[in-house]
Write an enzyme that holds these catalytic residues in place. Structure first.
Site, PDB file in Angstrom:
ATOM      1  CG  HIS A 131      -2.136  -0.844   1.069  1.00 55.60           C
ATOM      2  ND1 HIS A 131      -2.123  -2.188   1.364  1.00 55.60           N
ATOM      3  CD2 HIS A 131      -3.388  -0.569   0.630  1.00 55.60           C
ATOM      4  CE1 HIS A 131      -3.324  -2.701   1.132  1.00 55.60           C
ATOM      5  NE2 HIS A 131      -4.103  -1.732   0.687  1.00 55.60           N
ATOM      6  CE  LYS A 135      -4.071  -0.306   4.740  1.00 51.54           C
ATOM      7  NZ  LYS A 135      -5.352   0.358   5.027  1.00 51.54           N
TER       8      LYS A 135
END
Length: 233
Positions: A131, A135
């Protein structure tokens, strides 16, 4: 529908665009804690905030008997409490670790593969998720959902853990790279070969579109739901 957006970061802004393009009215765009005064009487709340804020955001909305669709991850230790609040207030709550249609099909494929691989102890399974660097939680909610799907069908594993594991722990590798919307991989590896399934998101739009579809679906419902109910029931 009249929609209140609780959490107005990147995801909230994309949801705003998609919901508005479908003719829905956005009656609140909140970065602060929702209350009866600032929610402006919506039909449904879509909550994409931060892990530390999610519980109180959801609780406040459910206690006002407003159904909530939540995509915030990293707070799930209190999910059972939220579900009890939804039931006590005769309203609806829907949590999704990922609202993308493709990811939810991937979840179903993951469970099917886990069933097929169950008799073959020579294959060890691991997961990887990649990700964007913004995040905050690791592993991702989707990686946890994948792990839970495997554990439901493979008695060799009873817990997941970040990084390399031993015995009954299912390993999840979490990688953070610039501007990666989300990639998830499941590996079954033996001494002779490897089986891999993966899902790669190209943008956040698929997540946002699924959240709006879930909000449309939850109107009039009572109880606790997931994207399985939206897509496959």
């Amino acid at each position: 529908m009249k929609i209140a957006l609780v959490g107005y970061g990147k995801m909230g802004k994309i949801i705003d665009e998609i919901a508005s393009s479908k003719g829905h009215e956005i009656v609140a765009r909140l970065s602060e804690t929702p209350t009866a005064e600032n929610l402006n009487n919506p039909d449904v709340v879509i909550e994409f905030s931060q892990p530390e804020a999610a519980f109180i955001n959801i609780k406040n909305c459910l206690e006002l008997q407003i159904p909530v669709v939540c995509g915030t991850t990293g707070w799930l230790a209190r999910k059972a409490e939220v579900e009890s609040i939804a039931e006590a207030n005769t309203t609806a709550f829907l949590y999704g670790s990922n609202f993308s249609l493709g990811v939810n099909l991937f979840f179903a494929l993951n469970e099917k593969l886990a069933k097929l691989m169950r008799p073959f102890d020579e294959y060890k399974v691991q997961l990887k998720e990649i990700h964007h660097t913004h995040k905050k939680d690791a592993p991702s909610g989707s990686a946890i959902s994948l792990a839970e799907g495997i554990m439901a069908h493979d008695a060799r594993y009873n817990a997941w853990k970040l990084e390399e594991t031993k015995g009954a722990e299912l390993g999840i590798f979490a990688i953070r790279e610039d501007e990666v919307p989300g990639t998830h991989k499941v590996y079954y590896r033996s001494d002779l070969d490897e089986i891999e399934i993966s899902h790669t998101a190209f943008s956040r739009n698929g997540f946002a579109q699924g959240a709006v579809i879930a909000a449309e679906w939850i109107i009039g419902k009572k109880g606790n739901f997931t994207m399985k109910d939206v897509l496959f029931s």
